[in-house]
Design a protein around this motif. Structure first.
Motif, short mmCIF file in Angstrom:
data_model
loop_
_atom_site.label_atom_id
_atom_site.label_comp_id
_atom_site.label_asym_id
_atom_site.label_seq_id
_atom_site.Cartn_x
_atom_site.Cartn_y
_atom_site.Cartn_z
N ASP A 75 -9.30 15.47 -1.50
CA ASP A 75 -8.75 14.12 -1.42
C ASP A 75 -7.36 14.16 -0.79
N THR A 76 -7.03 13.09 -0.11
CA THR A 76 -5.70 12.96 0.48
C THR A 76 -4.97 11.85 -0.26
N LEU A 77 -3.89 12.22 -0.93
CA LEU A 77 -3.10 11.25 -1.67
C LEU A 77 -1.81 10.95 -0.92
N THR A 78 -1.37 9.72 -1.06
CA THR A 78 -0.15 9.28 -0.40
C THR A 78 1.07 9.89 -1.07
N GLY A 79 1.99 10.40 -0.24
CA GLY A 79 3.23 10.96 -0.74
C GLY A 79 4.31 9.92 -0.89
N PRO A 80 5.48 10.29 -1.39
CA PRO A 80 6.55 9.32 -1.65
C PRO A 80 7.09 8.66 -0.39
N GLU A 81 7.18 9.41 0.70
CA GLU A 81 7.72 8.83 1.93
C GLU A 81 6.80 7.74 2.46
N ARG A 82 5.49 8.04 2.50
CA ARG A 82 4.52 7.05 2.96
C ARG A 82 4.46 5.86 2.01
N ALA A 83 4.60 6.10 0.71
CA ALA A 83 4.56 5.02 -0.27
C ALA A 83 5.70 4.03 -0.02
N MET A 84 6.86 4.53 0.33
CA MET A 84 7.98 3.63 0.63
C MET A 84 7.69 2.79 1.86
N GLY A 85 7.05 3.40 2.86
CA GLY A 85 6.68 2.65 4.06
C GLY A 85 5.65 1.58 3.76
N ILE A 86 4.67 1.90 2.90
CA ILE A 86 3.66 0.91 2.53
C ILE A 86 4.31 -0.27 1.82
N ALA A 87 5.23 0.01 0.91
CA ALA A 87 5.89 -1.07 0.16
C ALA A 87 6.68 -1.98 1.10
N ARG A 88 7.32 -1.40 2.11
CA ARG A 88 8.08 -2.22 3.05
C ARG A 88 7.15 -3.06 3.93
N SER A 89 6.10 -2.43 4.42
CA SER A 89 5.19 -3.15 5.33
C SER A 89 4.38 -4.21 4.60
N ALA A 90 4.16 -4.03 3.29
CA ALA A 90 3.40 -5.02 2.54
C ALA A 90 4.19 -6.30 2.29
N ASP A 91 5.49 -6.22 2.45
CA ASP A 91 6.34 -7.40 2.24
C ASP A 91 7.22 -7.59 3.46
N SER A 92 6.66 -8.22 4.46
CA SER A 92 7.40 -8.40 5.71
C SER A 92 8.40 -9.54 5.63
N ARG A 93 8.44 -10.26 4.52
CA ARG A 93 9.39 -11.37 4.40
C ARG A 93 10.80 -10.88 4.09
#
Length: 592
Positions: free
Chosen positions: A445-463
């Protein structure tokens, strides 16, 4: 003698050079004894001063004792200095005489041509000793390098292999303690706490994590003297703890009692000085754990020592040696790991050194041998490294979290070796009380690391205007119903608040947003699910990500806050925005 002048060309008798050389080239029995006694007395005074100020030289002495490269260079240099200091002048050759002086002139070694000798005011013997000492140092540098490089690699290999041998693999992630989530990041705690207290002669020291008497986790600080005069004369005033598990109704408690030996106090009054004088052959690399027990403040310092391994080449590895518990009255208890675990005052606190955990995790790349991790010839088979964090993460590994049963743990996320890999390979857990390791391997399995998680959180809230008004900080792993999530916090750039918590699923990459402290606990407990919370982006559950927009029209108020976000789809040539009131007029902004 001719015309009343000595027969020597320099105006001396022809035998003077020989006789003078005989007198200066060696010392008689009485003179030799006097020389040794004088030099020995000076050496004893230096050693005595060094002993009285031994905490100042602790790092140097410890390195010489437990680092092969430093032992060769430092030990060899000290031995050479002592031998040359006690050595009689004549042993290294004639200190004077015409023939000897003539030879030195021919060799370019006359004292008048020796700038070092002139600068130090040395006679011929001292100059020769200095040149010999410099030559010895040069040889020691080369030997220390030849010894230190393989010893360092062997230290990493031995440390990694012993860590893996004692570790237990888990079938699933251990559950987090829902009552103790890390809601308040260090920077927010530092800014808000320092802004809530007022001390004229004291200030708050470096923050660290401790358990409070009610079982919650807190950021803790030493209330230490501020300013040179106060560091010389005043005492640490106690400790202060501030809750890290919630933003609403966050409590700050100060346990004030003067410490006889404390933080921020200088020389023999400092905790560091007295730790080293009472147990010199240990290292105190961790910051103090400041906490309270039955209303009294205490400090605990984890200790590390090094062990020698003689095969295949001499090298050392660090190991845990318990810790030192400092009472306000100046009592220092040096405890073994077993004694620290059984100590009532330390119940529930962090005992294992975080610096040792970091060293053990950094060494994991060597677990399959030294050659395997070499940059050119290494195969890098199953090689892992500590997951990298962005500079704005405001965090370092290992992460300190609370697991079920109020068991604090140091968590380290490991990613596969390689410049372009960011997925998780393994997650390691070190029990903060015992130092026992467990780990979970992700397998295929490929799990998301902390750096990618921060990017996901930013991109999920573009406002949100990321980087200018708000930042995402301090990714911390938590486990919810067997799944790994990254718990991140959104804070203003001045770190005065936590506006919301964002959880990113390390398996699916989905993100949820939580603004309430109790809801954070319910989510970690598993009673509030991802479906209950809805999407992170969009108002009232509207899935704006499903809209095929080429850009958005943002309607903001006077404070720059977005009050409406209108998607513009392909082929939609015109859109009319009618403000609800006069204040909103003119605040329409189009973004791509």
């Amino acid at each position: 003698m001719a015309n009343g002048r000595p027969s020597g060309s320099d105006g001396s008798d022809g035998n003077d050079g020989h006789d003078d050389g005989g007198r200066r080239g060696g010392l008689g029995g009485g003179s030799l004894l006097t020389h040794l006694l004088t030099r020995g007395l000076v050496l004893a005074i230096v050693v005595g001063i060094g002993y009285l100020t031994r905490p100042l030289w602790h790092g140097l002495v410890y390195s010489v004792l437990y680092s092969p490269g430093a032992a060769v260079f430092g030990g060899g240099a000290a031995l050479a200095a002592v031998v040359l200091w006690l050595l009689p002048p004549g042993v290294l050759g004639d200190g004077g005489g015409g023939a000897s002086r003539a030879r030195r002139r021919m060799d370019g070694l006359e004292d008048s041509d020796n700038p070092i000798g002139l600068l130090l005011g040395m006679d011929g013997a001292a100059g020769r000793k200095l040149r010999l000492f410099v030559g010895v140092l040069g040889v020691l540098v080369v030997v220390a390098f030849l010894v230190g490089v393989p010893a360092g690699a062997l230290e990493q290999r031995t440390l990694a292999q012993s860590t893996v041998a004692d570790a237990t693999e888990l079938d699933e992630f251990p559950e987090a303690n829902p009552d103790n989530p890390r809601v308040v990041p260090r920077m927010v705690a530092d800014v808000t706490t320092r802004g809530s207290v007022s001390y004229r002669q004291h200030r708050l020291g470096t923050s660290d994590i401790a358990r409070t008497e009610d079982g919650s986790l807190a950021w803790s600080y030493a209330i230490q003297p501020d300013g040179f005069r106060n560091q010389l004369l005043e005492n640490q005033r106690g400790v202060l703890v501030t809750d890290m598990t919630r933003m609403d109704d966050r409590q700050i408690r100060a346990y004030e009692e003067d410490f006889t030996y404390g933080e921020g106090m200088l020389f023999q009054r400092s905790a560091d000085w007295n730790l080293k004088t009472t147990d010199y052959f240990a290292r105190y690399d961790d910051d103090a754990v400041e906490f309270s027990h039955e209303g009294r403040p205490y400090m605990y310092y984890p200790k590390t020592v090094h062990e020698w391994h003689l095969t295949p080449l001499p090298h050392t590895t660090p190991t845990w040696d318990g810790g030192a518990l400092i009472h306000p009255d100046g009592t220092i208890e040096h405890l073994t790991p077993a004694e620290a675990a059984d100590n009532e005052v330390l119940d529930g606190q962090r005992l294992y050194p975080t610096t040792l955990t970091r060293a053990e995790m950094d060494a994991m790349g060597y677990r399959n041998g030294i050659v395997n991790q070499l940059p050119v010839v290494g195969a890098h088979e199953d090689e892992v490294e500590v997951a990298r964090l962005p500079a704005d993460a405001d965090n370092t590994q290992p992460f300190v979290i609370d697991l079920e049963g109020e068991r604090m743990s140091y968590v380290t996320a490991m990613e596969p070796y390689g410049a372009d890999t960011r997925g998780l390979d393994e997650v390691w857990f070190a029990d903060a009380e015992t130092g026992e390791y467990t780990y979970f391997g992700t397998g295929d399995d490929t799990l998301t690391g902390p750096e990618r998680a921060m990017g996901i959180a930013r991109s999920a809230d573009s406002r949100t205007n990321w980087g200018q008004n708000f930042v995402i900080t301090e990714p911390v792993p938590v486990t919810v119903d067997g799944d790994l999530w990254w718990h991140l916090k959104v804070t203003p750039t001045d770190f005065t608040d936590v506006t919301r918590n964002v959880f990113v699923n390390a398996d699916t990459g989905s993100a949820v947003e939580i603004r309430d402290d109790d809801a954070v606990r319910e989510f970690i407990r598993g009673t509030v699910t991802e479906e209950d919370l809805g999407p992170i982006d969009g108002e009232d559950g509207d899935e704006t990500d499903d809209v095929d927009a080429i850009y958005y029209v943002l309607v903001t108020d006077d404070n720059g806050e977005v009050i409406e976000r209108i998607p513009v789809e392909p082929g939609q040539e015109t859109i009319i925005v009618e403000p609800d009131d006069e204040r909103a007029a003119g605040n329409e902004t189009a973004t791509g």
